[in-house]
Design a protein around this motif. Structure first.
Motif, PDB file in Angstrom:
ATOM      1  N   SER A   8       0.813  -1.213   0.000  1.00  0.00           N
ATOM      2  CA  SER A   8       0.000   0.000   0.000  1.00  0.00           C
ATOM      3  C   SER A   8       0.845   1.261   0.000  1.00  0.00           C
ATOM      4  CB  SER A   8      -0.909   0.016   1.224  1.00  0.00           C
ATOM      5  OG  SER A   8      -0.144   0.106   2.410  1.00  0.00           O
ATOM      6  N   GLY A   9       2.136   1.111   0.333  1.00  0.00           N
ATOM      7  CA  GLY A   9       3.015   2.264   0.331  1.00  0.00           C
ATOM      8  C   GLY A   9       2.840   3.166   1.550  1.00  0.00           C
ATOM      9  N   GLN A  10       2.129   2.685   2.567  1.00  0.00           N
ATOM     10  CA  GLN A  10       1.955   3.487   3.769  1.00  0.00           C
ATOM     11  C   GLN A  10       3.289   3.664   4.484  1.00  0.00           C
ATOM     12  OE1 GLN A  10      -0.646   5.046   5.188  1.00  0.00           O
ATOM     13  NE2 GLN A  10      -2.018   4.564   3.507  1.00  0.00           N
ATOM     14  N   ALA A  11       3.623   4.905   4.833  1.00  0.00           N
ATOM     15  CA  ALA A  11       4.860   5.162   5.563  1.00  0.00           C
ATOM     16  C   ALA A  11       4.792   4.562   6.964  1.00  0.00           C
ATOM     17  CB  ALA A  11       5.108   6.661   5.642  1.00  0.00           C
ATOM     18  N   ALA A  12       3.599   4.526   7.537  1.00  0.00           N
ATOM     19  CA  ALA A  12       3.377   3.917   8.844  1.00  0.00           C
ATOM     20  C   ALA A  12       2.201   2.965   8.714  1.00  0.00           C
ATOM     21  CB  ALA A  12       3.077   5.006   9.882  1.00  0.00           C
ATOM     22  N   PRO A  13       2.098   1.972   9.609  1.00  0.00           N
ATOM     23  CA  PRO A  13       0.978   1.033   9.527  1.00  0.00           C
ATOM     24  C   PRO A  13      -0.365   1.762   9.542  1.00  0.00           C
ATOM     25  CG  PRO A  13       2.610   0.263  11.102  1.00  0.00           C
ATOM     26  CD  PRO A  13       3.016   1.647  10.714  1.00  0.00           C
ATOM     27  N   PHE A  14      -1.269   1.341   8.667  1.00  0.00           N
ATOM     28  CA  PHE A  14      -2.600   1.932   8.584  1.00  0.00           C
ATOM     29  C   PHE A  14      -3.358   1.597   9.857  1.00  0.00           C
ATOM     30  CE2 PHE A  14      -6.903   2.586   7.030  1.00  0.00           C
ATOM     31  CZ  PHE A  14      -6.751   3.680   6.183  1.00  0.00           C
ATOM     32  N   ARG A  15      -3.896   2.633  10.511  1.00  0.00           N
ATOM     33  CA  ARG A  15      -4.549   2.458  11.804  1.00  0.00           C
ATOM     34  C   ARG A  15      -5.997   2.924  11.701  1.00  0.00           C
ATOM     35  NH1 ARG A  15      -0.209   1.592  15.260  1.00  0.00           N
ATOM     36  NH2 ARG A  15      -1.429   1.813  17.168  1.00  0.00           N
ATOM     37  N   VAL A  16      -6.890   2.121  12.265  1.00  0.00           N
ATOM     38  CA  VAL A  16      -8.323   2.371  12.174  1.00  0.00           C
ATOM     39  C   VAL A  16      -8.925   2.369  13.575  1.00  0.00           C
ATOM     40  CG1 VAL A  16     -10.520   1.552  11.230  1.00  0.00           C
ATOM     41  CG2 VAL A  16      -8.414   1.236   9.922  1.00  0.00           C
ATOM     42  N   LEU A  17      -9.878   3.271  13.798  1.00  0.00           N
ATOM     43  CA  LEU A  17     -10.621   3.334  15.051  1.00  0.00           C
ATOM     44  C   LEU A  17     -12.092   3.085  14.752  1.00  0.00           C
ATOM     45  CD1 LEU A  17     -10.861   3.980  18.086  1.00  0.00           C
ATOM     46  CD2 LEU A  17     -10.995   6.412  17.475  1.00  0.00           C
ATOM     47  N   ASP A  18     -12.662   2.063  15.401  1.00  0.00           N
ATOM     48  CA  ASP A  18     -14.056   1.655  15.195  1.00  0.00           C
ATOM     49  C   ASP A  18     -14.838   1.956  16.471  1.00  0.00           C
ATOM     50  OD1 ASP A  18     -16.443   0.483  14.484  1.00  0.00           O
ATOM     51  OD2 ASP A  18     -15.652  -1.550  14.265  1.00  0.00           O
ATOM     52  N   LEU A  19     -15.697   2.965  16.413  1.00  0.00           N
ATOM     53  CA  LEU A  19     -16.472   3.394  17.582  1.00  0.00           C
ATOM     54  C   LEU A  19     -17.895   2.854  17.489  1.00  0.00           C
ATOM     55  CD1 LEU A  19     -15.250   7.107  17.607  1.00  0.00           C
ATOM     56  CD2 LEU A  19     -14.497   5.262  19.130  1.00  0.00           C
ATOM     57  N   GLY A  20     -18.321   2.126  18.521  1.00  0.00           N
ATOM     58  CA  GLY A  20     -19.616   1.457  18.480  1.00  0.00           C
ATOM     59  C   GLY A  20     -19.517   0.176  17.677  1.00  0.00           C
ATOM     60  N   ALA A  21     -18.542  -0.650  18.024  1.00  0.00           N
ATOM     61  CA  ALA A  21     -18.144  -1.767  17.163  1.00  0.00           C
ATOM     62  C   ALA A  21     -19.038  -3.000  17.253  1.00  0.00           C
ATOM     63  CB  ALA A  21     -16.699  -2.170  17.487  1.00  0.00           C
TER      64      ALA A  21
END
Length: 208
Positions: free
Chosen positions: A43-56
């Motif tokens: 993916s070419g991300q400089a840093a690991p892709f981080r996701v926040l799931d609220l109300g999961a």
């Protein structure tokens, strides 16, 4: 929204494909249309892709994201209720997943989630406890959406994205206006898998 007893096409499809709820197809459609989650291989991300799931809970959006990540990236999630472990096959026990059970408006929960950021995507399929009074339910939904928006304002990296569910009503466009003030683009989108009699929709912010 609750009170649906007979499984429909999307509910049966979710069960067949190993997801606890039909809501997974709402996220899938938005992901495919707006490229919210990158291709995690190369993916070419400089840093690991981080996701926040609220109300999961029960966990369909988190499970979809972890499957898309395929061991890469990081996902943090929160809900008042526990996640279903029926279909996760150990993904909810992985090192790249963090879940906290509690109220996302409480400071301790906020601290736990924000300390694991910043995030590239903040997403929320959360809905308030409904009363049957559409005006009351819409206002509660908008308050919840504003909470999610505060997380996005604080925790997103530049260029990050947002998905938030809202109940449609007279004051709902206020949320979209706020999103357009924080993002390069703000869009309203109703996935095909939303129930026909539902008054929910989703607001999407692109380019924090």
């Amino acid at each position: 929204m609750t009170g649906y007893k007979k499984p429909d096409y999307w509910s049966l499809k979710a069960q067949a494909e190993g997801y606890p709820a039909r809501s997974v197809y709402k996220l899938k459609e938005m992901d495919e249309k707006f490229s919210l989650l990158p291709g995690f291989s190369g993916s070419g991300q400089a840093a690991p892709f981080r996701v926040l799931d609220l109300g999961a809970a029960p966990g369909s959006w988190s499970l979809y994201t972890l499957r898309r990540m395929a061991g890469r990236g990081f996902l943090a999630a929160a809900d008042l209720l526990p996640l279903s472990r029926q279909y996760d096959k150990g993904l909810f026990a992985g090192e790249n997943f963090f879940f906290v059970q509690g109220d996302i408006t409480e400071q301790a929960i906020q601290d736990a989630l924000l300390s694991r950021g910043p995030y590239h995507l903040v997403m929320s399929d959360a809905a308030p406890a409904t009363t049957g009074n559409r005006l009351v339910d819409t206002l509660r939904s908008l308050d919840l959406a504003k909470t999610v928006l505060r997380y996005a304002e604080t925790a997103l990296v530049p260029g990050g994205s947002l998905i938030v569910k809202v109940f449609q009503g007279e004051d709902a466009p206020e949320i979209l206006t706020l999103i357009r003030g924080l993002f390069k683009a703000g869009k309203s989108f109703k996935p095909r898998s939303c129930r026909g009699n539902s008054f929910e929709t989703y607001y999407i912010g692109l380019g924090r």
